[in-house]
Design an enzyme around this catalytic site. Structure first.
Site, PDB file in Angstrom:
ATOM      1  N   GLU A  78     -24.708  -6.268   2.012  1.00 34.10           N
ATOM      2  CA  GLU A  78     -25.848  -6.325   2.932  1.00 34.10           C
ATOM      3  C   GLU A  78     -25.523  -7.066   4.222  1.00 34.10           C
ATOM      4  OE1 GLU A  78     -29.235  -8.706   2.168  1.00 34.10           O
ATOM      5  OE2 GLU A  78     -28.257  -9.943   0.653  1.00 34.10           O
ATOM      6  N   LYS A 112      -9.481  -2.353  -0.908  1.00 31.60           N
ATOM      7  CA  LYS A 112      -8.213  -2.121  -0.227  1.00 31.60           C
ATOM      8  C   LYS A 112      -7.146  -3.195  -0.431  1.00 31.60           C
ATOM      9  CE  LYS A 112     -10.310   0.384   3.691  1.00 31.60           C
ATOM     10  NZ  LYS A 112     -11.740   0.297   3.368  1.00 31.60           N
ATOM     11  N   SER A 114      -7.435   7.806   4.358  1.00 38.06           N
ATOM     12  CA  SER A 114      -6.445   7.449   3.358  1.00 38.06           C
ATOM     13  C   SER A 114      -5.375   6.546   3.966  1.00 38.06           C
ATOM     14  CB  SER A 114      -5.818   8.696   2.740  1.00 38.06           C
ATOM     15  OG  SER A 114      -5.070   8.342   1.576  1.00 38.06           O
ATOM     16  N   LYS A 151      -0.087   3.849   1.593  1.00 36.92           N
ATOM     17  CA  LYS A 151       0.176   3.336   0.240  1.00 36.92           C
ATOM     18  C   LYS A 151      -0.090   4.383  -0.840  1.00 36.92           C
ATOM     19  CE  LYS A 151      -0.584  -1.417   1.675  1.00 36.92           C
ATOM     20  NZ  LYS A 151      -0.546  -1.053   3.109  1.00 36.92           N
ATOM     21  N   VAL A 202      -3.702  -1.227  10.102  1.00 40.47           N
ATOM     22  CA  VAL A 202      -4.311  -1.401  11.414  1.00 40.47           C
ATOM     23  C   VAL A 202      -4.299  -2.882  11.763  1.00 40.47           C
ATOM     24  CG1 VAL A 202      -5.721   0.674  11.460  1.00 40.47           C
ATOM     25  CG2 VAL A 202      -6.592  -1.381  10.334  1.00 40.47           C
ATOM     26  N   LEU A 203      -4.116  -3.163  13.039  1.00 39.18           N
ATOM     27  CA  LEU A 203      -4.035  -4.547  13.499  1.00 39.18           C
ATOM     28  C   LEU A 203      -5.406  -5.208  13.464  1.00 39.18           C
ATOM     29  CD1 LEU A 203      -1.687  -3.996  16.574  1.00 39.18           C
ATOM     30  CD2 LEU A 203      -1.118  -5.345  14.556  1.00 39.18           C
ATOM     31  N   THR A 262       5.976 -12.397   3.305  1.00 39.64           N
ATOM     32  CA  THR A 262       6.489 -12.065   1.969  1.00 39.64           C
ATOM     33  C   THR A 262       8.009 -12.005   1.934  1.00 39.64           C
ATOM     34  OG1 THR A 262       6.222  -9.706   2.452  1.00 39.64           O
ATOM     35  CG2 THR A 262       4.425 -10.819   1.280  1.00 39.64           C
ATOM     36  N   ARG A 306       4.429  -9.755  -3.416  1.00 36.93           N
ATOM     37  CA  ARG A 306       3.420  -9.950  -4.441  1.00 36.93           C
ATOM     38  C   ARG A 306       3.252  -8.677  -5.271  1.00 36.93           C
ATOM     39  NH1 ARG A 306      -1.152 -11.782  -0.321  1.00 36.93           N
ATOM     40  NH2 ARG A 306      -0.257  -9.943   0.683  1.00 36.93           N
ATOM     41  N   GLU A 360       3.266  -4.777  -4.064  1.00 40.45           N
ATOM     42  CA  GLU A 360       3.796  -4.656  -2.705  1.00 40.45           C
ATOM     43  C   GLU A 360       5.239  -4.166  -2.722  1.00 40.45           C
ATOM     44  OE1 GLU A 360       1.336  -7.941  -0.126  1.00 40.45           O
ATOM     45  OE2 GLU A 360       3.153  -8.610  -1.114  1.00 40.45           O
TER      46      GLU A 360
END
Length: 488
Positions: free
Chosen positions: A181, A237, A276, A279, A318-319, A342, A410, A413
């Site tokens: 909400e 996501k 989409s 990934k 996306v940035l 990572t 992780r 990934e």
């Protein structure tokens, strides 16, 4: 109020966008005084526009200015390249400007009026990556004129930007669908405020709170709203989080999409666009698998009697999206580091949110039924390089002022992502940065069978109670159908 009146504003760029801002600031009289335009165009330098002198060239003049704490620069050059913006930012910071706002390079501004409400504080995503392609939204959104458009996940990063750009499309109604909400409230208020300030056209905005997982409710909503077009942006996501909650990922992303498609097909929705991700290509994570299955659901719906054009648009990161690395890096820098990466060789494709959404909206109009489209993301960027650029944006030196620490990949990934699989071939279209993906073979599993195997894991079945929320069984089902999906 009095403080604002003493603010001296310098508008960078004396073109139509800058002139529009100057007129608005002067007419409202509460945001400060426009002291000067700064511009590099010799045809404008030395003239007075809207009662404001045009000074330049920018590099030379900026060095002569004497800033005070209230001074502010507004960059009003929507067509500026990333390289030029980086140069301008350096010049303005060196000149002493602490407050720098920007009129983003979005198509609504390039082809229409610019408004002060569209400006915002400049941030790293404005300077990083490549220059976005310019798409004339009013032309490309003609297919939405007079239509009823529903955006799922309308409060998210992609969904909310699609809604902003849809204001220029002449839609009759814009339905903002989401289960959070607060996020729906925020985008609803923002869109109404944009309309009040003259941005876009007067679509009726309707916020709708609901859950994709509720099949009966989705059917009810699509019927009652008489939706013509759906942009399906909603999904869980966050990869590591979904690895911890794999059943929720499949329940929401796969069966939520199935519910939405069922309603869309039943009630004659003419266009359906699934957002989409890269990934979904040879997926190793549950999130990636959920999006791959969602792609297959849409393509199946297109093959089995869709009433219009049902398609998939796939792209990479996306940035600046919520939950992405840019906001995380920003918070880490603000607290003095360290910035966590990572792996030193980890790479991702990146695109700005406005450019991705403009291309999605374009593809939604020109795309054909049953096709999968791919946004040209350019070359992948090392996460390490992105971290270093962000640290410098905030005025620090990597590893000297702010440390970079490598924490390891992780769960779910991988070092890099791919935009198409070995069974797919990207084909150029006549539209810049939009490719069509052709499959050389179909997936080696039965979609109905895998859905039936997953269903009792996500939804309680009295006949099979032991399967409910069985994470191990869920991963086994996914791995057998999609061998790239990792088992724990």
């Amino acid at each position: 109020m009095n403080g604002n009146l003493t603010r001296r504003l310098y508008i960078i760029g004396a073109g139509f966008a800058g002139q529009n801002l100057a007129r608005e600031i002067q007419s409202k009289g509460i945001f400060g005084k426009v002291v000067a335009f700064l511009d590099d165009d010799p045809e404008k330098i030395g003239k007075t526009i809207e009662g404001v002198p045009v000074l330049g060239p920018i590099k030379d003049v900026a060095q002569l200015l004497r800033m005070n704490p209230a001074d502010e620069a507004i960059i009003a050059i929507p067509s500026a390249s990333r390289e030029y913006l980086r140069e301008l930012y350096g010049i303005l910071k060196k000149a002493g400007f602490e407050k720098i706002r920007i009129l983003p390079a979005i198509a609504q501004i390039i082809e229409g009026d610019a408004h002060l409400i569209q400006t915002r504080t400049i941030d790293p995503q404005d300077l990083l990556g490549r220059t976005p392609v310019v798409i004339g939204l009013k032309e490309s959104l003609k297919y939405l004129r007079g239509k009823r458009v529903l955006v799922t996940g309308a409060g998210g990063s992609i969904g909310s930007e699609i809604c902003r750009q849809l204001l220029s499309g002449g839609a009759q109604r814009l339905y903002l669908f989401g289960h959070g909400e607060n996020s729906i409230y925020q985008i609803d208020r923002e869109l109404r405020l944009l309309q009040e300030e003259g941005v876009g056209e007067k679509a009726t905005i309707v916020p709708i709170i609901g859950d994709l997982k509720d099949r009966a409710y989705m059917d009810y909503i699509i019927e009652k709203t008489r939706t013509d077009v759906i942009f399906h942006c909603a999904a869980y996501k966050h990869v590591p989080l979904m690895e911890e909650n794999p059943v929720a990922a499949i329940e929401n992303n796969v069966f939520g999409t199935e519910n939405l498609l069922h309603a869309a097909l039943r009630h004659g929705v003419k266009r359906f666009v699934l957002i989409s991700t890269d990934k979904a290509v040879h997926p190793v994570s549950v999130y990636g698998a959920s999006k791959f299955l969602s792609e297959q659901l849409v393509l199946q719906a297109a093959r089995t009697g869709s009433p219009g054009s049902y398609m998939v648009v796939r792209f990479g990161n996306v940035l600046g999206s919520r939950g992405s690395i840019m906001p995380l890096f920003q918070k880490q820098i603000e607290k003095g580091g360290p910035v966590t990466v990572t792996h030193p060789e980890a790479k991702r494709y990146f695109m700005t949110i406005p450019e991705a959404c403009s291309l999605v909206l374009k593809a939604g109009g020109v795309g054909e039924n049953g096709k999968l489209y791919l946004l040209d993301m350019g070359e992948p960027i090392r996460i390490k390089d992105l971290a270093e650029q962000m640290i410098r944006f905030y005025g620090y030196e990597p590893d000297r002022d702010i440390k970079i620490v490598y924490i390891g990949l992780r769960a779910g990934e991988r070092l890099d992502e791919h935009l198409w699989s070995d069974e797919e071939v990207p084909v150029d279209t006549e539209y810049p940065r939009i490719k069509r993906v052709e499959r050389t073979q179909t997936p080696p599993f039965s979609l109905p069978e895998i859905l039936e195997a997953l269903r009792p894991i996500c939804f309680f079945d009295p006949a099979q109670p032991s399967l409910y929320r069985d994470r191990q069984k869920l991963r086994q089902v996914l791995h057998e159908a999609i061998p790239t999906v990792m088992m724990p």
